[in-house]
Design an enzyme around this catalytic site. Structure first.
Site, PDB file in Angstrom:
ATOM      1  N   GLY A 136       0.878  -1.354   0.068  1.00 36.24           N
ATOM      2  CA  GLY A 136       0.027  -0.087  -0.057  1.00 36.24           C
ATOM      3  C   GLY A 136       0.674   1.210  -0.061  1.00 36.24           C
ATOM      4  O   GLY A 136       2.091   1.355  -0.329  1.00 36.24           O
ATOM      5  N   PHE A 137       0.226   2.113   0.415  1.00 42.50           N
ATOM      6  CA  PHE A 137       1.219   3.610   0.480  1.00 42.50           C
ATOM      7  C   PHE A 137       2.456   3.554   1.156  1.00 42.50           C
ATOM      8  O   PHE A 137       3.488   3.884   0.794  1.00 42.50           O
ATOM      9  CB  PHE A 137       0.213   4.719   1.001  1.00 42.50           C
ATOM     10  CG  PHE A 137      -0.800   5.068   0.154  1.00 42.50           C
ATOM     11  CD1 PHE A 137      -0.635   5.758  -0.940  1.00 42.50           C
ATOM     12  CD2 PHE A 137      -2.186   4.890   0.403  1.00 42.50           C
ATOM     13  CE1 PHE A 137      -1.625   6.334  -2.049  1.00 42.50           C
ATOM     14  CE2 PHE A 137      -3.286   5.110  -0.762  1.00 42.50           C
ATOM     15  CZ  PHE A 137      -2.942   5.597  -1.855  1.00 42.50           C
ATOM     16  N   VAL A 173       1.083 -12.734   5.052  1.00 42.18           N
ATOM     17  CA  VAL A 173       1.946 -13.037   6.068  1.00 42.18           C
ATOM     18  C   VAL A 173       1.188 -13.258   7.365  1.00 42.18           C
ATOM     19  O   VAL A 173       0.253 -12.740   7.556  1.00 42.18           O
ATOM     20  CB  VAL A 173       2.973 -11.556   6.204  1.00 42.18           C
ATOM     21  CG1 VAL A 173       3.671 -11.690   7.838  1.00 42.18           C
ATOM     22  CG2 VAL A 173       3.802 -11.252   5.332  1.00 42.18           C
ATOM     23  N   GLU A 230     -18.809   9.832   0.409  1.00 44.61           N
ATOM     24  CA  GLU A 230     -18.476   9.794  -1.094  1.00 44.61           C
ATOM     25  C   GLU A 230     -19.507   8.727  -1.733  1.00 44.61           C
ATOM     26  O   GLU A 230     -20.049   8.858  -2.730  1.00 44.61           O
ATOM     27  CB  GLU A 230     -17.055   9.244  -1.259  1.00 44.61           C
ATOM     28  CG  GLU A 230     -16.422  10.763  -1.057  1.00 44.61           C
ATOM     29  CD  GLU A 230     -14.694  10.460  -1.176  1.00 44.61           C
ATOM     30  OE1 GLU A 230     -14.034  11.515  -1.283  1.00 44.61           O
ATOM     31  OE2 GLU A 230     -14.123   9.364  -0.905  1.00 44.61           O
ATOM     32  N   ASP A 251      -1.328   2.795   8.516  1.00 38.72           N
ATOM     33  CA  ASP A 251      -2.827   2.608   9.343  1.00 38.72           C
ATOM     34  C   ASP A 251      -2.399   1.467  10.459  1.00 38.72           C
ATOM     35  O   ASP A 251      -3.284   1.472  11.234  1.00 38.72           O
ATOM     36  CB  ASP A 251      -3.719   2.123   8.283  1.00 38.72           C
ATOM     37  CG  ASP A 251      -4.311   3.099   7.576  1.00 38.72           C
ATOM     38  OD1 ASP A 251      -3.842   4.316   7.636  1.00 38.72           O
ATOM     39  OD2 ASP A 251      -5.431   2.838   6.681  1.00 38.72           O
ATOM     40  N   ALA A 257      -3.433   8.465   3.787  1.00 35.56           N
ATOM     41  CA  ALA A 257      -2.439   8.189   2.918  1.00 35.56           C
ATOM     42  C   ALA A 257      -1.119   8.791   3.038  1.00 35.56           C
ATOM     43  O   ALA A 257      -0.311   8.217   3.163  1.00 35.56           O
ATOM     44  CB  ALA A 257      -2.968   8.459   1.537  1.00 35.56           C
ATOM     45  N   GLN A 258      -1.365  10.129   3.582  1.00 36.12           N
ATOM     46  CA  GLN A 258       0.050  10.804   3.680  1.00 36.12           C
ATOM     47  C   GLN A 258       0.670  10.419   4.947  1.00 36.12           C
ATOM     48  O   GLN A 258       1.874  10.418   5.049  1.00 36.12           O
ATOM     49  CB  GLN A 258      -0.422  12.610   3.985  1.00 36.12           C
ATOM     50  CG  GLN A 258      -0.413  13.331   2.678  1.00 36.12           C
ATOM     51  CD  GLN A 258       0.799  13.078   1.813  1.00 36.12           C
ATOM     52  OE1 GLN A 258       1.770  13.144   2.565  1.00 36.12           O
ATOM     53  NE2 GLN A 258       0.716  13.149   0.461  1.00 36.12           N
TER      54      GLN A 258
END
Ligand SMILES: Cc1cc2nc3c(=O)[nH]c(=O)nc-3n(C[C@H](O)[C@H](O)[C@H](O)COP(=O)(O)OP(=O)(O)OC[C@H]3O[C@@H](n4cnc5c(N)ncnc54)[C@H](O)[C@@H]3O)c2cc1C
Length: 461
Positions: A20-21, A86, A181, A319, A330-331
């Protein structure tokens, strides 16, 4: 930076869990570092989660937000991408166990970066998932697309007004950015794209309900933006129900408890769950073997350098980690991944030169703001003290998402899909399959059958 005489086998081994990010950014930031990277993830793609709701509502295709990790890292010679789930980290032996199709693999590490993210939380009611899928993976988004469009299809064939009403009632649980959204897009899908395409039902009569146990919409974005989003959604026709706690979910609807204690029922065939997250269980695995602690959401309480107590070369980012003041966005993961990569780089350089590495400075998060789209041309954004909504916020949202999507081809394809939807009301990705819509239920049925077979075999033996 080259380590004199280093061979592939004695090079410093960095294992990254998750593409991921956090994981991807850590791997990419180590491109020119003399280390061996193994990135292990349970999917073959890097997923841009913020646009999952657009896959679910037919605006973009799954490929546009999920490019293969292997291809992203193709030119990075020091990185190998491995598919696997994992299941365990052995802190004493310094190995990571992963499973692929029943085979277990053990991968040794010198430095470990855990970036396995978070899953949906049903607050202890995991059985809700069968009837109210979350939005965390491509599978979730495609399943929801199947369920949303499938509900309209079934309503077209139904002559019972009560059943039609149930099929055309969509409930989104959780009024955070994803819920807002999603609710806005289901309403626009019904009112704009599907309008006029059925003969027996009028899709614009679809009833979209956004509900939350909290008293506000978009709580993390503050009262002013929450109200703006609420007003816009209501203007579009979305019904907002606040202070409403879901107590049960089943095939035909949900049960809700209002703040005065009254229980009531909403009949709805299609429910979406976007309330609450639970960090990867790998955090619990670390806690069981070390002095590491986890919070209620399963997030690992890390040291200021994002390592875990007693294990300076085991880092947790994104996260999965709890860092005061860093949101699960995300940041947070991108900056965490890059920060840990800088530590690894600094320490690799020191090893190569036989010098002492520079001391680690604590991780510092730079808040770049947050935003959520409410509808076509309309978003809300918060950047520092600045709060704004409407078209300017929507443009900012569009630009930023394009910047952060990975890969040039992905950006172009997404921009084209957006042009189709925003300029014409059409959507290019409305294909659904029975497998997508019902896979979860079928898999659960199979698991139940397998369990009952096992039980009867046990009883017979
Ligand atoms: C629907 C939705 C909308 C969002 N919208 C926004 C937004 O608008 N703006 C924003 O900033 N943030 C948004 N977020 C949050 C943002 O996407 C996350 O904060 C971010 O993805 C966290 O990055 P990560 O690297 O920690 O985890 P993830 O990106 O979740 O990556 C986790 C990785 O670990 C892998 N993995 C997990 N468990 C295992 C395992 N056991 N073995 C192997 N691999 C494993 C996964 O396959 C994945 O590759 C949204 C999230 C969702 C779900």
């Amino acid at each position: 930076m080259s380590h004199p005489g280093a061979t592939a086998s004695d090079r410093h081994k960095v294992v990254i869990i998750g593409s991921g990010f956090g994981g991807l950014n850590a791997a990419q930031a180590l491109k020119r570092t003399d280390v061996d990277i193994k990135l292990i993830a349970r999917t073959t793609h890097h997923l841009f989660q913020p646009l999952l709701y657009q896959v679910a509502t037919g605006i973009i295709s799954e490929g546009e937000i999920a490019p293969p990790t292997r291809l992203i890292l193709r030119k990075q010679r020091n990185a190998q991408v491995l598919l696997g789930d994992v299941t365990h980290v052995n802190l004493e032996k310094k190995t990571v166990e992963s499973v692929l199709l029943g085979h277990t693999y053990s991968t040794p590490y010198d430095t470990l970066i855990l970036a396995a993210g978070a899953g949906q939380s049903y607050f202890g009611n995991d059985h809700f998932a069968e009837w109210a899928p979350g939005m965390k993976t491509i599978d979730d988004a495609l399943e929801l697309r199947g369920r949303i469009l499938g509900a309209f299809e079934q309503a077209e064939r139904s002559s019972d007004p009560e059943r039609r009403k149930k099929l055309l009632t969509f409930v989104v649980v959780g009024a955070g950015p994803t819920g807002v959204e999603m609710a806005g897009q289901i309403q626009e899908l019904a009112d704009q794209t599907l309008k006029g395409s059925f003969r027996h039902i009028d899709p614009t009569e679809a009833h979209v309900i956004l509900l939350d146990a909290a008293p506000a919409v978009l709580p993390p974005m503050g009262e002013k933006l929450g109200l703006k989003a609420k007003e816009r959604l209501e203007k579009m026709g979305v019904e907002i129900q606040l202070n409403a706690m879901v107590t049960d979910v089943d095939r035909n609807g949900i049960t809700v408890k209002d703040s005065d204690g009254t229980l009531r029922r909403i009949e709805s065939a299609c429910k979406v769950w976007s309330a609450g997250v639970q960090a990867s269980p790998l955090g619990k695995d670390l806690a069981a073997q070390s002095e590491t602690e986890i919070d209620r959401a399963g997030r690992v309480i890390v040291n200021p350098d994002l390592s875990i107590p007693g294990h300076p070369n085991v880092f947790v980012v994104g996260d999965m980690a709890f860092v005061p003041g860093v949101p699960g966005m995300a940041q947070g993961a991108i900056q965490g991944g890059k920060y840990v990569a800088a530590i690894v780089k600094n320490e690799a350089a020191a090893r190569a030169h036989g010098t002492k590495p520079k001391p680690r400075v604590p991780f510092k998060y730079f808040d770049k703001g947050s935003m959520a789209t409410v509808s076509k041309w309309n978003a809300v954004a918060k950047v520092g003290k600045l709060e704004f909504g409407g078209f300017i916020a929507w443009l900012a949202w569009l630009g930023l998402h394009l910047i952060y999507l990975v890969g040039f081809k992905t950006k172009i394809a997404t921009l084209l899909s957006w042009a189709v939807t925003f300029l014409s009301r059409q959507r290019g990705q409305l294909t659904i399959t029975e497998q997508q819509a019902y896979a979860r239920i079928r898999i659960e049925e199979l698991q139940e059958i397998a369990a009952s077979v096992q039980e009867s075999e046990k009883a017979a033996s």
